[in-house]
Design a protein around this motif. Structure first.
Motif, PDB file in Angstrom:
ATOM      1  N   GLY A 167     -81.666 -84.364  17.348  1.00 23.08           N
ATOM      2  CA  GLY A 167     -82.777 -84.009  18.223  1.00 23.08           C
ATOM      3  C   GLY A 167     -82.520 -82.844  19.160  1.00 23.08           C
ATOM      4  O   GLY A 167     -83.308 -82.608  20.075  1.00 23.08           O
ATOM      5  N   TYR A 168     -81.452 -82.116  18.932  1.00 25.83           N
ATOM      6  CA  TYR A 168     -81.139 -80.958  19.770  1.00 25.83           C
ATOM      7  C   TYR A 168     -81.474 -79.675  19.028  1.00 25.83           C
ATOM      8  O   TYR A 168     -81.463 -79.636  17.801  1.00 25.83           O
ATOM      9  CB  TYR A 168     -79.658 -80.953  20.156  1.00 25.83           C
ATOM     10  N   LYS A 169     -81.756 -78.631  19.795  1.00 25.62           N
ATOM     11  CA  LYS A 169     -82.053 -77.331  19.185  1.00 25.62           C
ATOM     12  C   LYS A 169     -80.810 -76.467  19.044  1.00 25.62           C
ATOM     13  O   LYS A 169     -80.764 -75.575  18.215  1.00 25.62           O
ATOM     14  CB  LYS A 169     -83.099 -76.586  20.015  1.00 25.62           C
ATOM     15  N   SER A 170     -79.802 -76.728  19.882  1.00 22.07           N
ATOM     16  CA  SER A 170     -78.597 -75.913  19.835  1.00 22.07           C
ATOM     17  C   SER A 170     -77.402 -76.723  20.313  1.00 22.07           C
ATOM     18  O   SER A 170     -77.541 -77.836  20.814  1.00 22.07           O
ATOM     19  CB  SER A 170     -78.756 -74.656  20.698  1.00 22.07           C
ATOM     20  N   VAL A 171     -76.236 -76.131  20.145  1.00 24.74           N
ATOM     21  CA  VAL A 171     -74.995 -76.776  20.559  1.00 24.74           C
ATOM     22  C   VAL A 171     -74.169 -75.763  21.329  1.00 24.74           C
ATOM     23  O   VAL A 171     -74.164 -74.576  21.013  1.00 24.74           O
ATOM     24  CB  VAL A 171     -74.212 -77.338  19.344  1.00 24.74           C
ATOM     25  N   CYS A 172     -73.501 -76.233  22.355  1.00 31.38           N
ATOM     26  CA  CYS A 172     -72.601 -75.403  23.152  1.00 31.38           C
ATOM     27  C   CYS A 172     -71.231 -76.064  23.114  1.00 31.38           C
ATOM     28  O   CYS A 172     -71.081 -77.224  23.494  1.00 31.38           O
ATOM     29  CB  CYS A 172     -73.094 -75.296  24.594  1.00 31.38           C
ATOM     30  N   LYS A 199     -60.899 -86.291  11.993  1.00 32.83           N
ATOM     31  CA  LYS A 199     -59.930 -85.913  10.957  1.00 32.83           C
ATOM     32  C   LYS A 199     -60.176 -84.488  10.482  1.00 32.83           C
ATOM     33  O   LYS A 199     -59.254 -83.790  10.102  1.00 32.83           O
ATOM     34  CB  LYS A 199     -59.996 -86.868   9.761  1.00 32.83           C
ATOM     35  N   VAL A 200     -61.443 -84.090  10.470  1.00 29.85           N
ATOM     36  CA  VAL A 200     -61.834 -82.726  10.110  1.00 29.85           C
ATOM     37  C   VAL A 200     -62.935 -82.289  11.063  1.00 29.85           C
ATOM     38  O   VAL A 200     -63.581 -83.112  11.706  1.00 29.85           O
ATOM     39  CB  VAL A 200     -62.337 -82.611   8.646  1.00 29.85           C
ATOM     40  N   LYS A 201     -63.143 -80.979  11.147  1.00 27.23           N
ATOM     41  CA  LYS A 201     -64.221 -80.431  11.971  1.00 27.23           C
ATOM     42  C   LYS A 201     -65.307 -79.901  11.039  1.00 27.23           C
ATOM     43  O   LYS A 201     -65.007 -79.344   9.990  1.00 27.23           O
ATOM     44  CB  LYS A 201     -63.687 -79.333  12.870  1.00 27.23           C
ATOM     45  N   PRO A 202     -66.559 -80.071  11.422  1.00 31.50           N
ATOM     46  CA  PRO A 202     -67.638 -79.559  10.568  1.00 31.50           C
ATOM     47  C   PRO A 202     -67.704 -78.036  10.641  1.00 31.50           C
ATOM     48  O   PRO A 202     -67.297 -77.425  11.637  1.00 31.50           O
ATOM     49  CB  PRO A 202     -68.884 -80.189  11.181  1.00 31.50           C
ATOM     50  N   SER A 203     -68.229 -77.433   9.579  1.00 34.11           N
ATOM     51  CA  SER A 203     -68.485 -75.995   9.625  1.00 34.11           C
ATOM     52  C   SER A 203     -69.587 -75.746  10.656  1.00 34.11           C
ATOM     53  O   SER A 203     -70.333 -76.670  11.027  1.00 34.11           O
ATOM     54  CB  SER A 203     -68.937 -75.496   8.253  1.00 34.11           C
ATOM     55  N   LEU A 204     -69.710 -74.525  11.109  1.00 37.33           N
ATOM     56  CA  LEU A 204     -70.755 -74.221  12.092  1.00 37.33           C
ATOM     57  C   LEU A 204     -72.162 -74.461  11.535  1.00 37.33           C
ATOM     58  O   LEU A 204     -73.000 -75.047  12.238  1.00 37.33           O
ATOM     59  CB  LEU A 204     -70.605 -72.804  12.622  1.00 37.33           C
ATOM     60  N   PRO A 205     -72.461 -74.069  10.279  1.00 39.06           N
ATOM     61  CA  PRO A 205     -73.795 -74.383   9.759  1.00 39.06           C
ATOM     62  C   PRO A 205     -74.052 -75.894   9.693  1.00 39.06           C
ATOM     63  O   PRO A 205     -75.151 -76.353  10.018  1.00 39.06           O
ATOM     64  CB  PRO A 205     -73.793 -73.764   8.360  1.00 39.06           C
ATOM     65  N   THR A 206     -73.049 -76.672   9.292  1.00 40.94           N
ATOM     66  CA  THR A 206     -73.208 -78.125   9.243  1.00 40.94           C
ATOM     67  C   THR A 206     -73.401 -78.687  10.640  1.00 40.94           C
ATOM     68  O   THR A 206     -74.257 -79.548  10.864  1.00 40.94           O
ATOM     69  CB  THR A 206     -71.994 -78.790   8.558  1.00 40.94           C
ATOM     70  N   LEU A 207     -72.621 -78.200  11.604  1.00 33.63           N
ATOM     71  CA  LEU A 207     -72.756 -78.662  12.982  1.00 33.63           C
ATOM     72  C   LEU A 207     -74.163 -78.385  13.501  1.00 33.63           C
ATOM     73  O   LEU A 207     -74.776 -79.235  14.147  1.00 33.63           O
ATOM     74  CB  LEU A 207     -71.712 -77.993  13.872  1.00 33.63           C
ATOM     75  N   HIS A 208     -74.683 -77.219  13.183  1.00 34.50           N
ATOM     76  CA  HIS A 208     -76.039 -76.863  13.624  1.00 34.50           C
ATOM     77  C   HIS A 208     -77.064 -77.837  13.035  1.00 34.50           C
ATOM     78  O   HIS A 208     -77.960 -78.322  13.750  1.00 34.50           O
ATOM     79  CB  HIS A 208     -76.368 -75.425  13.225  1.00 34.50           C
ATOM     80  N   GLU A 209     -76.955 -78.135  11.755  1.00 39.01           N
ATOM     81  CA  GLU A 209     -77.874 -79.089  11.126  1.00 39.01           C
ATOM     82  C   GLU A 209     -77.703 -80.482  11.726  1.00 39.01           C
ATOM     83  O   GLU A 209     -78.674 -81.206  11.939  1.00 39.01           O
ATOM     84  CB  GLU A 209     -77.655 -79.129   9.614  1.00 39.01           C
ATOM     85  N   TRP A 210     -76.466 -80.859  11.992  1.00 41.83           N
ATOM     86  CA  TRP A 210     -76.151 -82.185  12.540  1.00 41.83           C
ATOM     87  C   TRP A 210     -76.820 -82.380  13.896  1.00 41.83           C
ATOM     88  O   TRP A 210     -77.447 -83.396  14.157  1.00 41.83           O
ATOM     89  CB  TRP A 210     -74.647 -82.323  12.655  1.00 41.83           C
TER      90      TRP A 210
END
Length: 84
Positions: A67-72, A51-62
């Motif tokens: 257990g991941y260090k980064s997201v692509c 329904k909504v997309k997370p902000s980039l800082p929130t996505l990074h924390e998520w």
């Protein structure tokens, strides 16, 4: 660098579905994400249901909670130009 410590999201429109599936595969709860990201349980539900997309800082924390260090995030673009 993309490696096993990178969560790959192939479809931006289904980012929530990807996050939810990874969370469930790991046996984590929404509360685990809330505790790690400092966002509301309601927001987790909205994101996981696309329904909504997370902000980039929130996505990074998520993804760190997962257990991941980064997201692509992979983008696919079609111009719609039929005069190729």
């Amino acid at each position: 660098m993309i490696d096993e410590n990178t969560l790959i999201i192939s479809n931006l429109d289904e980012i929530g579905t990807t996050l939810k599936n990874v969370r469930l595969d790991q046996g984590k709860t929404r509360q685990d994400v809330v505790d790690g990201c400092n966002i509301s349980l309601n927001t987790i539900g909205l994101v996981e249901n696309n329904k909504v997309k997370p902000s980039l800082p929130t996505l990074h924390e998520w993804v760190k909670v997962l257990g991941y260090k980064s997201v692509c995030i992979r983008f696919h673009y079609e111009s719609g130009d039929t005069n190729d």
